[in-house]
Design a protein around this motif. Structure first.
Motif, mmCIF file in Angstrom:
data_model
loop_
_atom_site.group_PDB
_atom_site.id
_atom_site.type_symbol
_atom_site.label_atom_id
_atom_site.label_comp_id
_atom_site.label_asym_id
_atom_site.label_seq_id
_atom_site.Cartn_x
_atom_site.Cartn_y
_atom_site.Cartn_z
ATOM 1 N N GLY A 1 0.810 -1.207 0.000
ATOM 2 C CA GLY A 1 0.000 0.000 0.000
ATOM 3 C C GLY A 1 0.841 1.254 0.000
ATOM 4 N N ILE A 2 1.924 1.238 0.766
ATOM 5 C CA ILE A 2 2.835 2.395 0.796
ATOM 6 C C ILE A 2 3.443 2.614 -0.585
ATOM 7 C CG2 ILE A 2 5.035 3.239 1.708
ATOM 8 C CD1 ILE A 2 4.335 1.792 4.356
ATOM 9 N N LYS A 3 3.917 1.527 -1.206
ATOM 10 C CA LYS A 3 4.613 1.636 -2.487
ATOM 11 C C LYS A 3 3.680 2.048 -3.625
ATOM 12 C CE LYS A 3 7.915 -1.527 -3.148
ATOM 13 N NZ LYS A 3 8.646 -2.824 -3.136
ATOM 14 N N SER A 4 2.387 1.731 -3.489
ATOM 15 C CA SER A 4 1.431 2.106 -4.526
ATOM 16 C C SER A 4 0.759 3.447 -4.245
ATOM 17 C CB SER A 4 0.365 1.019 -4.678
ATOM 18 O OG SER A 4 -0.377 0.857 -3.479
ATOM 19 N N SER A 5 1.102 4.068 -3.136
ATOM 20 C CA SER A 5 0.533 5.365 -2.776
ATOM 21 C C SER A 5 1.160 6.490 -3.597
ATOM 22 C CB SER A 5 0.760 5.635 -1.283
ATOM 23 O OG SER A 5 0.512 6.979 -0.966
ATOM 24 N N GLU A 6 0.399 7.526 -3.836
ATOM 25 C CA GLU A 6 0.928 8.696 -4.543
ATOM 26 C C GLU A 6 1.987 9.428 -3.718
ATOM 27 O OE1 GLU A 6 -1.738 12.180 -4.737
ATOM 28 O OE2 GLU A 6 -3.192 10.945 -3.618
ATOM 29 N N LYS B 1 7.785 10.372 -1.162
ATOM 30 C CA LYS B 1 8.053 11.301 -0.063
ATOM 31 C C LYS B 1 8.458 10.577 1.222
ATOM 32 C CE LYS B 1 4.677 14.632 -1.858
ATOM 33 N NZ LYS B 1 5.682 15.587 -2.356
ATOM 34 N N ILE B 2 8.402 9.247 1.204
ATOM 35 C CA ILE B 2 8.697 8.457 2.399
ATOM 36 C C ILE B 2 10.158 8.010 2.373
ATOM 37 C CG2 ILE B 2 8.134 6.345 3.657
ATOM 38 C CD1 ILE B 2 5.280 6.662 2.349
ATOM 39 N N ASP B 3 10.891 8.378 3.418
ATOM 40 C CA ASP B 3 12.328 8.095 3.490
ATOM 41 C C ASP B 3 12.652 6.857 4.313
ATOM 42 O OD1 ASP B 3 12.996 10.599 2.132
ATOM 43 O OD2 ASP B 3 12.355 11.559 3.997
ATOM 44 N N GLU B 4 11.830 6.567 5.309
ATOM 45 C CA GLU B 4 12.141 5.468 6.225
ATOM 46 C C GLU B 4 10.862 4.824 6.739
ATOM 47 O OE1 GLU B 4 13.966 4.958 10.711
ATOM 48 O OE2 GLU B 4 14.998 6.342 9.365
ATOM 49 N N ILE B 5 10.892 3.494 6.866
ATOM 50 C CA ILE B 5 9.798 2.726 7.454
ATOM 51 C C ILE B 5 10.407 1.871 8.559
ATOM 52 C CG2 ILE B 5 7.954 1.065 7.043
ATOM 53 C CD1 ILE B 5 8.260 1.792 3.991
ATOM 54 N N LEU B 6 10.148 2.221 9.809
ATOM 55 C CA LEU B 6 10.691 1.453 10.935
ATOM 56 C C LEU B 6 9.625 0.483 11.427
ATOM 57 C CD1 LEU B 6 13.026 0.955 12.897
ATOM 58 C CD2 LEU B 6 12.042 2.706 14.388
ATOM 59 N N GLU C 1 14.280 -7.046 2.888
ATOM 60 C CA GLU C 1 14.565 -7.110 1.456
ATOM 61 C C GLU C 1 13.420 -6.562 0.610
ATOM 62 O OE1 GLU C 1 17.507 -11.016 1.202
ATOM 63 O OE2 GLU C 1 15.351 -11.260 0.850
ATOM 64 N N ARG C 2 12.246 -6.448 1.212
ATOM 65 C CA ARG C 2 11.067 -5.994 0.468
ATOM 66 C C ARG C 2 11.164 -4.532 0.054
ATOM 67 N NH1 ARG C 2 5.933 -9.283 2.074
ATOM 68 N NH2 ARG C 2 6.843 -11.154 3.018
ATOM 69 N N ASP C 3 11.933 -3.759 0.803
ATOM 70 C CA ASP C 3 12.091 -2.339 0.481
ATOM 71 C C ASP C 3 13.309 -1.816 1.226
ATOM 72 O OD1 ASP C 3 11.646 0.670 0.701
ATOM 73 O OD2 ASP C 3 9.878 0.110 -0.492
ATOM 74 N N LYS D 1 -6.685 -6.408 -0.396
ATOM 75 C CA LYS D 1 -7.150 -5.212 -1.120
ATOM 76 C C LYS D 1 -7.526 -4.105 -0.141
ATOM 77 C CE LYS D 1 -8.857 -7.801 -5.117
ATOM 78 N NZ LYS D 1 -10.079 -8.246 -5.857
ATOM 79 N N GLU D 2 -8.220 -4.476 0.943
ATOM 80 C CA GLU D 2 -8.639 -3.478 1.927
ATOM 81 C C GLU D 2 -7.433 -2.839 2.608
ATOM 82 O OE1 GLU D 2 -12.975 -5.411 3.165
ATOM 83 O OE2 GLU D 2 -11.343 -5.304 4.638
ATOM 84 N N LEU D 3 -6.414 -3.644 2.881
ATOM 85 C CA LEU D 3 -5.224 -3.113 3.547
ATOM 86 C C LEU D 3 -4.431 -2.188 2.637
ATOM 87 C CD1 LEU D 3 -3.489 -5.741 5.857
ATOM 88 C CD2 LEU D 3 -4.147 -3.406 6.372
ATOM 89 N N ILE D 4 -4.287 -2.562 1.394
ATOM 90 C CA ILE D 4 -3.574 -1.701 0.448
ATOM 91 C C ILE D 4 -4.298 -0.359 0.315
ATOM 92 C CG2 ILE D 4 -2.960 -1.405 -1.985
ATOM 93 C CD1 ILE D 4 -2.394 -4.436 -2.058
ATOM 94 N N GLU D 5 -5.618 -0.425 0.166
ATOM 95 C CA GLU D 5 -6.397 0.803 0.024
ATOM 96 C C GLU D 5 -6.402 1.600 1.329
ATOM 97 O OE1 GLU D 5 -8.472 3.758 -1.805
ATOM 98 O OE2 GLU D 5 -7.477 2.015 -2.700
ATOM 99 N N GLY D 6 -6.551 0.896 2.462
ATOM 100 C CA GLY D 6 -6.551 1.586 3.755
ATOM 101 C C GLY D 6 -5.241 2.285 4.028
ATOM 102 N N THR D 7 -4.133 1.671 3.643
ATOM 103 C CA THR D 7 -2.808 2.284 3.817
ATOM 104 C C THR D 7 -2.703 3.560 2.987
ATOM 105 O OG1 THR D 7 -1.794 0.135 4.231
ATOM 106 C CG2 THR D 7 -0.333 1.922 3.565
ATOM 107 N N LYS D 8 -3.188 3.514 1.763
ATOM 108 C CA LYS D 8 -3.139 4.697 0.890
ATOM 109 C C LYS D 8 -3.986 5.836 1.464
ATOM 110 C CE LYS D 8 -3.618 3.539 -3.554
ATOM 111 N NZ LYS D 8 -4.101 2.721 -4.704
ATOM 112 N N ILE D 9 -5.159 5.493 2.011
ATOM 113 C CA ILE D 9 -6.013 6.513 2.631
ATOM 114 C C ILE D 9 -5.337 7.089 3.869
ATOM 115 C CG2 ILE D 9 -8.205 6.907 3.820
ATOM 116 C CD1 ILE D 9 -9.411 4.724 2.004
ATOM 117 N N ALA D 10 -4.727 6.210 4.684
ATOM 118 C CA ALA D 10 -4.048 6.674 5.898
ATOM 119 C C ALA D 10 -2.920 7.638 5.561
ATOM 120 C CB ALA D 10 -3.503 5.475 6.672
#
Length: 282
Positions: free
Chosen positions: A43-48, A52-57, A74-76, A197-206
Motif C-alpha cells: 500500500g505504501i509503495k502504490s501510494s501517490e 516522499k517516504i524516506d524510512e519505514i521502521l 529485502e522488500r524495500d 485489497k482493503e489493507l492496500i487501500e486503507g494504507t493509501k487513505i491513511a
C-alpha cells in the motif's frame, strides 16, 4: 517522511489461539505477520506519496520481538527492523517525534472485550488497566505515547472487537478489520484476497490523511494516575517492590506521574514483574 509500524500477532488474520503465536507451532510463527505487514508495504509503495517516504521502521512487538525475519527488509530498502526483547518502551521501541505517522498492525481488543480474539492488555495477568479512570487497551496506551510526541496513529489493523472499541475513540484513524470473534478463541476470518485489497487501500487513505494533517494525535492530559488490577494477589505482591506504587487492595495497585514516557516504562515494569510473583508459587 518517516513511518513507524508497531506489530502484534493476536489481531492478525488466520490467528485465533495462543499456540498459533508461540514457538511450539512453527506453522504460524511470523507467517501471517510478515504477510499482513507486507500488504501494508504494498500500500505504501502504490501510494501517490511513496516518493516522499524516506524510512519505514517496523517494530516487531509480539512476545520476544523475534517474529519477523531479517529477510523481511529485502522488500524495500527503506525498511528498518526492531527485533528482540529487553528494550525501552517495548511496542514503541525506536519511536520518537521525528516520525510523521504510526501504524498498528495485528493489534487486538483490550482485556475484557466481549468476543475479542485473545483479549488482553500487555499481559494475560492483567484483569483491567486504567489511566485517569479510563479503561485502556494496548492500542490506546501506545497511541497516547505517540500523541505525547504530537504524532498521529493513522492506521490500525486488528480484530472486530478492537475496531468497535476504537471507532468512536479514534475518529480520524483508518481502521481495517481482519476477523470477527465468535469467542475468545474462535473467529470468522476475512478472505485473504479481500483483506489484502482493503489493507492496500486503507494504507493509501491513511497516508493521504497524514499528508493532509487530517488525523489528530490521540492524547491523554497529564497528570496521570494509572490503576492496574491483577488477576491474583501474588502478582500485586511482587509489583509492590517497585518504588512509587500504592496498594489499593489485594488485586489493585496504583501509581502517579506527570510524564507519559515515565508512565509507559513504569507500567511495563509493574506488569512484567507480576509474572515473577506468579512463578514463585509454582
Amino acid at each position: 517522511m518517516k513511518i513507524f509500524i508497531s506489530t502484534d500477532m493476536e489481531g492478525l488474520p488466520g490467528v485465533n489461539s495462543w499456540h498459533q503465536v508461540e514457538e511450539k507451532d512453527p506453522r504460524y510463527l511470523g507467517k501471517y505477520m510478515a504477510e499482513t505487514v507486507g500488504w501494508v508495504i504494498e500500500g505504501i509503495k502504490s501510494s501517490e506519496f511513496n516518493s516522499k517516504i524516506d524510512e519505514i521502521l517496523v517494530c516487531d512487538s509480539h512476545s520476544k520481538g523475534e517474529n519477523l525475519s531479517y529477510d523481511f527488509t529485502e522488500r524495500d530498502d527503506r525498511i528498518y527492523l526492531v527485533s528482540g526483547g529487553l528494550r525501552d518502551y517495548y511496542m514503541m521501541a525506536g519511536f520518537d517525534s521525528s516520525f510523521s505517522t504510526v501504524f498498528f498492525i495485528g493489534y487486538h481488543a483490550g482485556v475484557g472485550s466481549i468476543h475479542g480474539t485473545m483479549d488482553h492488555t500487555y499481559s494475560t495477568d492483567v484483569y483491567d488497566l486504567k489511566i485517569n479512570g479510563k479503561h485502556m487497551s494496548e492500542t490506546t496506551i501506545n497511541a497516547a505515547f505517540a500523541g505525547n510526541h504530537d504524532v498521529p496513529v493513522s492506521l490500525v489493523v486488528g480484530d472486530h472487537a478492537l475496531v468497535e472499541e476504537l471507532k468512536n475513540e479514534m475518529l480520524d484513524t483508518v481502521l481495517v478489520e481482519t476477523k470477527k470473534g465468535l469467542s475468545r478463541f474462535a473467529a470468522i476470518m476475512k478472505p485473504k484476497n479481500v483483506l489484502r485489497k482493503e489493507l492496500i487501500e486503507g494504507t493509501k487513505i491513511a497516508l493521504s490523511k497524514t499528508f493532509k494533517n487530517a488525523v489528530r494525535p490521540y492524547k491523554i492530559e497529564a497528570p496521570y494516575e494509572v490503576e492496574i488490577n491483577f488477576k491474583s494477589t501474588e502478582m500485586a505482591d511482587e509489583s509492590m517492590l517497585i518504588p512509587g506504587l500504592k496498594r489499593l487492595d489485594g488485586h489493585r495497585v496504583l501509581f502517579k506521574t506527570n510524564y507519559y514516557d515515565e508512565l509507559l516504562q513504569t507500567m511495563l515494569a509493574v506488569v512484567y514483574s507480576a509474572t515473577i510473583g506468579e512463578d514463585l508459587g509454582k
